[in-house]
Design an enzyme around this catalytic site. Structure first.
Site, PDB file in Angstrom:
ATOM      1  CG  LEU A 112      -1.768   1.280   1.398  1.00  0.00           C
ATOM      2  CD1 LEU A 112      -2.686   1.524   0.216  1.00  0.00           C
ATOM      3  CD2 LEU A 112      -2.565   1.203   2.705  1.00  0.00           C
ATOM      4  CG  ASP A 133      14.066  -0.234  11.225  1.00  0.00           C
ATOM      5  OD1 ASP A 133      12.925  -0.590  11.593  1.00  0.00           O
ATOM      6  OD2 ASP A 133      15.074  -0.943  11.395  1.00  0.00           O
ATOM      7  CG  ASN A 169       1.727   2.397   4.458  1.00  0.00           C
ATOM      8  OD1 ASN A 169       0.615   1.904   4.311  1.00  0.00           O
ATOM      9  ND2 ASN A 169       2.831   1.820   3.978  1.00  0.00           N
ATOM     10  CB  SER A 218      -6.630  -3.124   9.736  1.00  0.00           C
ATOM     11  OG  SER A 218      -7.293  -4.310   9.340  1.00  0.00           O
ATOM     12  CE1 TYR A 256      -1.799  -5.410  10.088  1.00  0.00           C
ATOM     13  CE2 TYR A 256      -4.119  -6.000   9.839  1.00  0.00           C
ATOM     14  CZ  TYR A 256      -3.027  -5.217   9.477  1.00  0.00           C
ATOM     15  OH  TYR A 256      -3.182  -4.239   8.526  1.00  0.00           O
ATOM     16  CE  LYS A 310      -2.214  -1.925  10.920  1.00  0.00           C
ATOM     17  NZ  LYS A 310      -1.511  -0.732  10.388  1.00  0.00           N
ATOM     18  CB  THR A 363      -0.468  -5.693   0.045  1.00  0.00           C
ATOM     19  OG1 THR A 363      -1.037  -6.027   1.324  1.00  0.00           O
ATOM     20  CG2 THR A 363      -1.147  -4.435  -0.481  1.00  0.00           C
TER      21      THR A 363
END
Length: 276
Positions: free
Chosen positions: A16, A67, A94, A149, A191, A195, A226
């Site tokens: 993305l 990073d 992002n 997300s 994940y 988020k 992705t």
């Protein structure tokens, strides 16, 4: 002539992030684009690919090492931007990662995977944002964006709120009784948890910067093909994922002001606010 806005996008060498940079680079509106990448090598390769795909652009493109798991890397990036540009008009946080597949495949422990997920998806974004605030406040129209997300909505985990939508049923339905549970094709527990935490971080920054004129959003770009989490784009397409460029174009619209009235919210690419 209006000075080109300075836009930093982290994790922009792939997925993305690359599509966000590409959509802005292809726009007739000129930008000073800072392509944030964990490693310079991958960032330079992405920049070369972008220039081949979009041979003519009114924008400039520079690779910046960002990073998000390294404070030293982020401090160096902000120092470089301070010296070269003196401000940031839009920061697009992002960079993100999913490690649930590593737990499933017994390549990482639960603790290590959860810590890595939170460090990448929440802590790194918070550190970079904190460092970047002085540069954002030098912009006449500062924008701060966190890429979240669609899986992060706690409200939508309730079956009563699925609204007959198959994607919500797929990620929120309960498995059969017994232990251990069957291995999932696309596990997302750490994940989506991180988020959801990122959404609160966005709300905190919206609160903190309310009187400074900084517009803040959480952006939920949709289910995109992705390679996030190590799942191949082909597999994700079979699961209903859309093409990544659609997410990049949506993000471009946010940067360009199409959704200013929804600042402070998590917004989806289908022009709706995501429920908490």
């Amino acid at each position: 002539m209006t000075e080109a806005k300075v836009v930093l996008v982290t994790g922009a060498n792939t997925g993305l992030g690359y599509e966000i940079i590409k959509a802005l680079y292809a726009s007739p509106q000129p930008y000073t684009l800072l392509l944030g990448s964990r490693t310079l090598f991958k960032g330079e390769a992405a920049a070369a690919q972008l220039k081949s795909e979009v041979p003519e652009s009114t924008s400039t493109l520079t690779v910046i090492q960002t990073d998000v798991s390294s404070d030293a890397s982020l401090e160096a990036a902000i120092a470089l931007i301070t010296d070269s540009h003196g401000r940031i008009d839009a920061l697009v946080n992002n960079a993100g990662a999913g490690f649930d597949g590593q737990i499933r495949d017994e390549k990482m422990s639960i603790r290590d995977a959860f810590n890595a997920s939170w460090d990448t998806n929440v802590t790194g974004n918070h550190v970079l944002t904190t460092l970047a605030i002085p540069l954002l406040l030098k912009s006449s129209d500062p924008r701060l964006i966190f890429v979240t997300s669609g899986t992060s909505s706690i409200w939508e985990t309730d079956p009563a709120n699925w609204g007959g939508m198959p994607p919500l049923a797929r990620i929120n339905a309960s498995p059969v009784a017994g232990w251990p549970k069957p291995k999932e094709v696309n596990p997302i527990t750490s994940y989506r948890s991180s988020k959801a935490g990122l959404n609160m971080l966005m709300r905190e920054w919206a609160r903190i910067l309310k009187n400074d004129g900084v517009k803040v959003w959480g952006i939920s770009p949709g289910f995109l093909a992705t390679n996030l989490g190590g799942i191949s784009p082909e597999t994700l397409r079979k699961m209903g994922a859309r093409e990544p460029h659609l997410g990049g174009e949506f993000m471009r619209d946010v940067v360009q002001g199409k959704y200013d009235e929804w600042a402070g919210s998590v917004i989806r690419s289908n022009n709706t606010k995501q429920p908490w």
